[in-house]
Design a protein around this motif. Structure first.
Motif, PDB file in Angstrom:
ATOM      1  N   ILE A   1       0.901  -1.121  -0.018  1.00 55.29           N
ATOM      2  CA  ILE A   1       0.197   0.091   0.090  1.00 55.29           C
ATOM      3  C   ILE A   1       0.630   1.312  -0.153  1.00 55.29           C
ATOM      4  CG2 ILE A   1      -0.268  -0.195   2.558  1.00 55.29           C
ATOM      5  CD1 ILE A   1      -3.028   1.406   2.254  1.00 55.29           C
ATOM      6  N   GLY A   2       0.769   2.277  -0.878  1.00 57.20           N
ATOM      7  CA  GLY A   2       1.531   3.249  -1.003  1.00 57.20           C
ATOM      8  C   GLY A   2       0.874   4.478  -1.873  1.00 57.20           C
ATOM      9  N   SER A   3       1.728   5.636  -1.788  1.00 60.95           N
ATOM     10  CA  SER A   3       1.139   6.791  -2.570  1.00 60.95           C
ATOM     11  C   SER A   3       2.300   7.615  -2.931  1.00 60.95           C
ATOM     12  CB  SER A   3      -0.062   7.575  -1.988  1.00 60.95           C
ATOM     13  OG  SER A   3      -0.395   8.598  -2.880  1.00 60.95           O
TER      14      SER A   3
ATOM     15  N   ALA B   1      -4.206   6.729  -1.734  1.00 60.04           N
ATOM     16  CA  ALA B   1      -3.216   5.288  -1.254  1.00 60.04           C
ATOM     17  C   ALA B   1      -3.934   4.170  -2.290  1.00 60.04           C
ATOM     18  CB  ALA B   1      -3.874   4.536  -0.112  1.00 60.04           C
ATOM     19  N   ARG B   2      -2.681   3.449  -3.075  1.00 67.14           N
ATOM     20  CA  ARG B   2      -3.125   2.471  -4.033  1.00 67.14           C
ATOM     21  C   ARG B   2      -2.713   1.283  -3.380  1.00 67.14           C
ATOM     22  NH1 ARG B   2      -2.094   7.752  -6.085  1.00 67.14           N
ATOM     23  NH2 ARG B   2      -2.135   7.780  -8.329  1.00 67.14           N
ATOM     24  N   HIS B   3      -3.571  -0.002  -3.609  1.00 68.77           N
ATOM     25  CA  HIS B   3      -3.284  -1.292  -2.859  1.00 68.77           C
ATOM     26  C   HIS B   3      -2.956  -2.193  -3.959  1.00 68.77           C
ATOM     27  CE1 HIS B   3      -5.457   0.329   0.880  1.00 68.77           C
ATOM     28  NE2 HIS B   3      -5.817   0.913   0.210  1.00 68.77           N
TER      29      HIS B   3
END
Length: 798
Positions: free
Chosen positions: A734-736, A754-756
């Motif tokens: 998970i991050g951005s 956030a991208r998963h």
């Protein structure tokens, strides 16, 4: 009639008949037992004795008569019995100089008739491919221009066979043969049949209840034959390696508290075809023990035990490990030296508590012998300077002698990676209270030169050359440079590291890098160069600090402003957005900054051998001259542990960064742009702010001033034979990436979003290195993100 005492050894080779010099090879026969002949006498001879006034020697060409008489040991005029004559014969045969010997009494004269062994003209090896001639020549004892000895030749053949056995070729056969030459000379030929490698088909264990066979096989240096048997040489059966494996098993169990563990035996069964082994280790695990009470006591009146107790890190309830006890002893002895207490030794006393399976440890401070280091002798280093080896010692000539400190120094010497072997021993010096430390090393190559070619969809075809030397000029320094060229990029780098700057535990380094890109997928080119000297030094047992200065040159070049989108006059043929178009007008820029990175690492020195933590935090402060003022911050944290009897590895990591400008502003080549090496599931620059203008070709990845990524993963066996080297894993990321200094109405995803990503991994210990194949799916992403469902990387452990 003269009485003849005759005895002849085997004469299967070197017959009286002629042998062709060119090609005829006669089989070599070895005379086993010097007394192969018999001493024959009429019955009356056993009751007789002899006295000889003269000795006649016949048949000798190279060996002096006096030498033959000295071997015979018969004095003129002395009465000798038949038994004594037989002893003389045995001595002559036992000298190894003669093929046959006859002792013939003729009245008062003893005739000694000999046939000399030939001399060796030259030694050849035939049929050998795996071991070179010069290496075999170093093994054999037979020598050119020396007397040929069948016994030595047979021993040489056995030694060559043993050398092949050490490579796993137990079916190797060596046959010594001779070719007759003129002047009583022979050529000695060793005909070698190398045979195939006897691989280990299976490694099993009997008696293990806690750890599976699969886990224990990973401990061993010896491996099972698998798919890559043509490349892996650790699957051959070598007895010395099996002995080393037994020690590895002992260390593995001991570090996990199994103090009663032992290997009761190793069974190696050879297959009927003699091409494979089945190896079984018989072991007894015993019970696992934990630390009980850990106390520091002293029988020295000037030592405060409480001071030393305060630095003990091991705690009751932790899994017992001898290495942890050694660490505590070393820590206490270092404190004693710091406090000015010389010759203080720490004696560990272990009390076993079988009821609760604990071991109480008493670390007693006592006065050791007053022994000093007289000198340190270093031998075997032809390239490496003496000072490089001496720098690994905490003691110098005249310091108190500490055996534990010497052992630690020996480990540091081996850890340099400069030597094939490094043996450190202490012996008595010129007086009983002095010792001499002998260091014997054998150097190995430390440099590498590589050439390569590559192709990628973005850079096209490319070539590279790289050179690295870990022991530059024998000074223990690291020097490397690399050149990579492609149709759309060029990269040049040079690095130098001095690990013992000014003779201290400080590493000084210099890095130079320059790169140019001209990607077809972008409508501008970049150039970047950095000059970065660094100084790195330890702060504690687990932490270190790096200080650095960075001078950076950067430029966005070849940007055609006619292709930049203008909102006042929209052009559907525009290829570059407003933000990068504005950044391209800034021209060349120089950034000058000071920075630091603090790191804390417990992977090798922590209390738990199955868990570790790595923490890194660094900042760079721009404004020491240059065109900009900024603060760039990066942080990283990784934690790992093994569960289910170490079959499953759990890993969690966090990585993030922030960039803030107080003078100037960030450009696309300054901001954070991440790819699958940081967060899986997206192409490089595939997530984060981008300028997208419908109806045009503008779709610029911009990077961001901030990024944060958290990853969670598990690695586990797949049930395949471990000789395949394949295991599996699952992960969740998970991050951005977000944040810009300037923006337009066409910028997407500037704010945190956030991208998963979820996925599975396949780990493969291939012959080219550990590879990792990631199959990923972005379960939450933005519309204009560029996902990446598969990527192949070189697997690394944190």
């Amino acid at each position: 009639m003269a009485q003849v005492i005759s005895a002849r050894s085997t004469r299967r080779f070197l017959k009286a008949n002629r042998v062709s010099r060119a090609s005829r090879v006669v089989a070599l026969a070895i005379a086993l037992g010097a007394g192969a002949g018999a001493v024959t006498l009429p019955q009356v001879a056993y009751a007789q004795s002899f006295a000889f006034n003269a000795v006649s020697i016949e048949g000798n060409a190279r060996i002096e008569g006096s030498t033959i008489l000295s071997y015979a040991g018969i004095a003129r005029g002395e009465r000798v019995s038949a038994a004594q004559l037989n002893d003389a014969y045995q001595r002559l045969i036992g000298s190894g100089l003669f093929e046959s010997v006859d002792l013939i009494p003729q009245g008062s004269t003893l005739v000694i008739r000999v046939v000399e062994y030939p001399t060796v003209n030259r030694i050849n090896f035939e049929g050998n491919k795996r071991i070179k001639d010069e290496d075999l020549a170093a093994i054999v004892q037979s020598e050119s221009r020396r007397v040929f000895s069948p016994r030595v030749a047979e021993s040489d053949a056995q030694a060559i066979s043993e050398a092949y056995s050490q490579q796993g070729r137990i079916a190797a056969r060596v046959t010594p043969k001779v070719i007759k030459r003129s002047d009583n000379r022979v050529d000695l030929v060793f005909e070698v049949f190398e045979g195939g490698v006897s691989e280990i088909e299976r490694i099993g264990f009997v008696g293990n209840g806690t750890y599976s066979d699969r886990r224990l096989r990973r401990v061993l240096e010896t491996k099972q034959a698998g798919l890559l048997r043509a490349f892996i040489r650790k699957d051959t059966f070598i007895e010395d390696r099996i002995e080393f494996d037994k020690q590895l098993l002992n260390d593995f169990y001991a570090s996990r508290g199994y103090v009663d563990f032992r290997v009761t035996g190793v069974n190696a069964e050879l297959a009927e075809e003699r091409d494979g082994y089945f190896v079984t280790f018989n072991i007894e695990e015993g019970q696992q023990f934990k630390f009980g009470e850990i106390t520091v006591t002293s029988d020295l009146p000037d030592v405060d035990p409480e001071l030393f107790q305060s630095v003990v890190k091991a705690r009751p309830g932790a899994t017992y490990s001898p290495s942890l006890v050694e660490n505590e002893i070393a820590r206490l002895e270092r404190l004693a030296i710091k406090e000015g207490l010389n010759f203080v030794r720490v004696d560990p006393r272990i009390t076993r508590n079988d009821r609760d399976l604990t071991l109480d440890v008493e670390l007693q401070l006592t006065r050791g012998e007053r022994i000093f280091v007289e000198r340190i002798d270093i031998e075997g280093n032809t390239t490496t300077l003496d000072r490089v080896v001496r720098e690994q010692f905490d003691v110098v000539e005249g310091d108190p002698f500490n055996p534990r400190a010497i052992r630690e120094s020996a480990e540091r010497i081996r850890a340099l990676g400069f030597f094939e072997t490094a043996d450190v021993q202490a012996r008595e010096g010129s007086t009983p209270n002095q010792v001499i430390v002998d260091v014997n090393v054998e150097e190995k190559p430390t440099g590498a030169l590589s050439f390569g070619g590559s192709y990628s969809s973005t850079d096209g075809f490319g070539a590279s050359i790289a050179f690295s030397e870990r022991n530059f000029l024998g000074r223990g320094q690291t020097f490397s440079f690399a050149i990579q060229t492609a149709s759309s990029s060029n990269r040049y780098s040079l690095a130098f590291i001095e690990p013992r700057f000014l003779g201290r535990d400080v590493a000084f380094g210099i890095g130079l890098n320059y790169s140019e890109t001209s990607l077809l997928s972008a409508y501008y080119n970049t150039a970047e160069g950095t000059f970065q000297p660094t100084i790195t030094f330890p702060l504690s047992e687990n932490s270190a600090l790096q200080l650095r200065y960075t001078l950076r040159y950067s430029d966005l070049r070849d940007l055609d402003q006619t292709n930049v989108y203008n909102p006042a006059a929209p052009d559907p043929d525009a290829t570059i957005g407003e933000i990068i178009g504005a950044e391209g007008t800034l021209g060349e820029r120089f950034d000058s900054s000071l920075g630091y990175t603090f790191s804390y690492d417990t992977r090798r020195t922590g209390l738990n051998p199955n868990a570790g933590v790595l923490l890194e935090f660094g900042q760079d402060f721009g404004g020491l001259g240059g065109d900009t003022n900024f603060v760039r911050t990066k942080a990283r944290a990784v934690a790992q542990t093994k569960i289910m009897n170490e079959e499953v590895t759990l890993r969690a990591s966090f990585e993030g960064g922030a960039l803030h400008y107080s003078k100037g502003s960030s450009r696309v080549n300054d901001r954070f742009v991440i790819g699958p090496n940081v967060m899986r599931g997206f192409e490089y620059g595939g997530m984060g702010p981008r300028e997208y203008i419908p109806g045009t070709d503008v779709n610029d990845k911009l990077g961001g001033n901030f990024y944060a990524v958290a990853s969670f993963e598990a690695e586990f066996p797949l049930g395949l034979p471990e000789e395949y080297g394949i295991s599996g894993g699952v992960f969740y990321d998970i991050g951005s990436v977000w944040g810009l200094d300037s923006s337009t109405a066409n910028v997407l995803y500037e704010d945190f979003s956030a991208r998963h990503v979820v996925g599975v991994s396949v780990f493969w210990d291939s012959f080219i290195g550990p590879l990792r194949l990631n199959f990923s799916e972005a379960i939450k992403k933005e519309k204009r993100d560029v996902p990446l469902n598969f990527n192949l990387t070189v697997s690394t452990e944190f």
